[in-house]
Design a protein around this motif. Structure first.
Motif, mmCIF file in Angstrom:
data_model
loop_
_atom_site.group_PDB
_atom_site.id
_atom_site.type_symbol
_atom_site.label_atom_id
_atom_site.label_comp_id
_atom_site.label_asym_id
_atom_site.label_seq_id
_atom_site.Cartn_x
_atom_site.Cartn_y
_atom_site.Cartn_z
ATOM 1 N N ARG A 89 -31.644 -1.055 -4.171
ATOM 2 C CA ARG A 89 -32.061 -0.886 -2.774
ATOM 3 C C ARG A 89 -31.679 -2.104 -1.944
ATOM 4 N NH1 ARG A 89 -36.403 1.551 -5.562
ATOM 5 N NH2 ARG A 89 -37.594 -0.394 -5.585
ATOM 6 N N ALA A 90 -31.884 -3.292 -2.520
ATOM 7 C CA ALA A 90 -31.525 -4.520 -1.805
ATOM 8 C C ALA A 90 -30.017 -4.595 -1.581
ATOM 9 C CB ALA A 90 -32.015 -5.739 -2.582
ATOM 10 N N ALA A 91 -29.242 -4.256 -2.607
ATOM 11 C CA ALA A 91 -27.786 -4.325 -2.516
ATOM 12 C C ALA A 91 -27.242 -3.391 -1.440
ATOM 13 C CB ALA A 91 -27.165 -3.992 -3.871
ATOM 14 N N ILE A 92 -27.648 -2.151 -1.507
ATOM 15 C CA ILE A 92 -27.130 -1.166 -0.546
ATOM 16 C C ILE A 92 -27.642 -1.465 0.857
ATOM 17 C CG2 ILE A 92 -27.138 1.284 0.066
ATOM 18 C CD1 ILE A 92 -27.241 1.835 -2.996
ATOM 19 N N GLY A 93 -28.895 -1.915 0.955
ATOM 20 C CA GLY A 93 -29.421 -2.294 2.258
ATOM 21 C C GLY A 93 -28.648 -3.438 2.878
ATOM 22 N N ALA A 94 -28.286 -4.419 2.057
ATOM 23 C CA ALA A 94 -27.517 -5.564 2.557
ATOM 24 C C ALA A 94 -26.137 -5.119 3.027
ATOM 25 C CB ALA A 94 -27.392 -6.618 1.462
ATOM 26 N N ALA A 95 -25.473 -4.264 2.227
ATOM 27 C CA ALA A 95 -24.139 -3.791 2.611
ATOM 28 C C ALA A 95 -24.201 -3.022 3.934
ATOM 29 C CB ALA A 95 -23.565 -2.911 1.502
ATOM 30 N N ARG A 96 -25.202 -2.193 4.078
ATOM 31 C CA ARG A 96 -25.319 -1.411 5.308
ATOM 32 C C ARG A 96 -25.618 -2.303 6.512
ATOM 33 N NH1 ARG A 96 -28.593 3.733 2.596
ATOM 34 N NH2 ARG A 96 -26.698 4.768 1.826
ATOM 35 N N GLU A 97 -26.405 -3.355 6.285
ATOM 36 C CA GLU A 97 -26.696 -4.265 7.391
ATOM 37 C C GLU A 97 -25.429 -4.924 7.906
ATOM 38 O OE1 GLU A 97 -29.587 -8.121 8.274
ATOM 39 O OE2 GLU A 97 -30.173 -6.596 6.826
ATOM 40 N N ALA A 99 -22.491 -3.408 7.689
ATOM 41 C CA ALA A 99 -21.546 -2.305 7.926
ATOM 42 C C ALA A 99 -20.441 -2.274 6.874
ATOM 43 C CB ALA A 99 -20.951 -2.404 9.323
ATOM 44 N N ARG A 100 -20.838 -2.496 5.620
ATOM 45 C CA ARG A 100 -19.887 -2.453 4.508
ATOM 46 C C ARG A 100 -20.257 -1.331 3.549
ATOM 47 N NH1 ARG A 100 -15.447 -6.214 4.712
ATOM 48 N NH2 ARG A 100 -16.136 -7.951 6.012
ATOM 49 N N ARG A 101 -19.252 -0.770 2.885
ATOM 50 C CA ARG A 101 -19.529 0.156 1.791
ATOM 51 C C ARG A 101 -19.923 -0.634 0.551
ATOM 52 N NH1 ARG A 101 -14.961 3.444 0.247
ATOM 53 N NH2 ARG A 101 -13.725 1.605 0.717
ATOM 54 N N ALA A 102 -20.629 0.026 -0.374
ATOM 55 C CA ALA A 102 -21.146 -0.670 -1.555
ATOM 56 C C ALA A 102 -20.745 0.039 -2.843
ATOM 57 C CB ALA A 102 -22.665 -0.771 -1.487
ATOM 58 N N ILE A 103 -20.352 -0.766 -3.835
ATOM 59 C CA ILE A 103 -20.153 -0.297 -5.202
ATOM 60 C C ILE A 103 -21.229 -0.954 -6.054
ATOM 61 C CG2 ILE A 103 -18.646 -0.320 -7.215
ATOM 62 C CD1 ILE A 103 -16.268 -0.385 -5.347
ATOM 63 N N VAL A 104 -22.029 -0.162 -6.754
ATOM 64 C CA VAL A 104 -23.096 -0.688 -7.603
ATOM 65 C C VAL A 104 -22.746 -0.407 -9.063
ATOM 66 C CG1 VAL A 104 -25.538 -0.539 -8.215
ATOM 67 C CG2 VAL A 104 -24.841 -0.342 -5.809
ATOM 68 N N LEU A 105 -22.649 -1.465 -9.858
ATOM 69 C CA LEU A 105 -22.410 -1.306 -11.288
ATOM 70 C C LEU A 105 -23.726 -0.926 -11.971
ATOM 71 C CD1 LEU A 105 -20.373 -1.782 -13.708
ATOM 72 C CD2 LEU A 105 -21.521 -3.996 -13.953
ATOM 73 N N ARG A 106 -23.719 0.167 -12.718
ATOM 74 C CA ARG A 106 -24.956 0.584 -13.379
ATOM 75 C C ARG A 106 -25.452 -0.481 -14.350
ATOM 76 N NH1 ARG A 106 -21.848 5.404 -13.719
ATOM 77 N NH2 ARG A 106 -22.541 6.969 -12.217
ATOM 78 N N GLY A 107 -24.559 -1.001 -15.184
ATOM 79 C CA GLY A 107 -24.920 -2.063 -16.105
ATOM 80 C C GLY A 107 -26.009 -1.663 -17.087
ATOM 81 N N TRP A 108 -26.556 -2.667 -17.774
ATOM 82 C CA TRP A 108 -27.579 -2.407 -18.785
ATOM 83 C C TRP A 108 -28.892 -1.958 -18.149
ATOM 84 C CZ3 TRP A 108 -27.466 -6.123 -23.576
ATOM 85 C CH2 TRP A 108 -26.175 -6.113 -24.127
ATOM 86 N N ALA A 109 -29.083 -2.262 -16.871
ATOM 87 C CA ALA A 109 -30.299 -1.834 -16.178
ATOM 88 C C ALA A 109 -30.210 -0.392 -15.707
ATOM 89 C CB ALA A 109 -30.568 -2.747 -14.986
ATOM 90 N N ASP A 110 -29.036 0.242 -15.864
ATOM 91 C CA ASP A 110 -28.794 1.622 -15.441
ATOM 92 C C ASP A 110 -29.162 1.804 -13.964
ATOM 93 O OD1 ASP A 110 -27.891 4.196 -15.818
ATOM 94 O OD2 ASP A 110 -29.853 4.976 -16.411
ATOM 95 N N LEU A 111 -28.613 0.937 -13.122
ATOM 96 C CA LEU A 111 -28.878 1.024 -11.692
ATOM 97 C C LEU A 111 -28.223 2.270 -11.108
ATOM 98 C CD1 LEU A 111 -28.300 -2.707 -10.648
ATOM 99 C CD2 LEU A 111 -30.471 -1.562 -11.125
ATOM 100 N N SER A 112 -28.756 2.735 -10.001
ATOM 101 C CA SER A 112 -28.206 3.906 -9.331
ATOM 102 C C SER A 112 -28.240 3.682 -7.828
ATOM 103 C CB SER A 112 -29.006 5.161 -9.689
ATOM 104 O OG SER A 112 -30.361 5.023 -9.272
ATOM 105 N N VAL A 113 -27.593 4.563 -7.093
ATOM 106 C CA VAL A 113 -27.628 4.462 -5.634
ATOM 107 C C VAL A 113 -28.945 5.038 -5.121
ATOM 108 C CG1 VAL A 113 -25.146 4.467 -5.352
ATOM 109 C CG2 VAL A 113 -26.357 6.635 -5.473
#
Length: 234
Positions: A89-97, A99-113
């Protein structure tokens, strides 16, 4: 008790993968990761200000997997760190602030959009060497490999260290002027946006490109020759 628990944690996280790699290379399996790591003859890719340790430079293998064409987004990846879903949530929120698109690596934490919007995507394992060259910035956990690959790509970076030497690597990113050290382990959309705003300044972008040419890529070969030079053949 804590030392034993740490050994169990290392084995649970790394032993199956390490033994799989060793088996595929024709090497015997090991029983304990930490005992295998902690030797009297350490060989490290980087260790600042210490005598008696061979400093080889980064251990990077070439990755030739291709990528599709796209405009440069911001990458967020925490690798093997067990960060919480709030990091997405922090990552995508920062990218949107910004005006950038975001790529999130799932990694060992299995992150999602956080939603189904077209400005963000979650990915699995990917060719970092190819991807990082095509990004606006790399936000990561301060791991040695990720930091070095981003530096070699000439892409500004934000390091959000979680443990151990990652704090040293984050300090190094900032000292070199190639990005920003976000020293809080729990980033927010606002704090990441501020860190990215710093990393994307023209002077930092130019410095990242400049330092890229100075990154050595022969570390793995130096380390291998050093290890082999100490092996006696009967």
């Amino acid at each position: 008790m804590l030392w034993a628990k740490e050994a169990d944690r290392f084995n649970a996280g790394f032993l199956p993968v390490l033994n799989s790699c060793r088996t595929s290379a024709g090497m015997p399996e090991i029983a304990d990761v930490r005992d295998h790591m902690l030797t009297t003859r350490p060989v490290l890719a980087r260790w600042p200000g210490r005598d008696g340790v061979l400093r080889t430079g980064a251990w990077i293998r070439a990755d030739e997997r291709p990528l599709d064409d796209a405009e440069p987004p911001v990458y967020f990846g925490f690798g093997s760190m067990r960060v919480g879903p709030e990091c997405s949530r922090a990552a995508i929120g920062a990218a949107r602030e910004l005006a950038r698109r975001a790529i999130v690596l799932r990694g060992w934490a299995d992150l999602s959009v956080v939603d189904s919007s077209a400005d963000c995507v979650a990915i699995g394992e990917v060719n970092h060497q190819a991807l990082f060259k095509r990004l606006a910035a790399v936000v990561h956990h301060g791991g040695a490999g990720t930091m070095t690959t981003a530096a070699k790509a000439g892409t500004p970076q934000v390091a959000v260290p979680q443990m151990f030497d990652q704090f040293s690597f984050a300090d190094r990113v900032q000292a070199l002027g190639i990005g920003h050290a976000h020293l809080s382990k729990a980033p927010t959309a606002q704090s990441l946006a501020e860190a990215l705003d710093h990393a994307l300044r023209p002077g930092v972008v130019a410095r990242a490109a400049e330092v890229s040419a100075e990154i050595r890529t022969d570390g793995a070969g130096i380390a291998a020759r050093h290890v082999l030079s100490g092996i006696s053949v009967n």
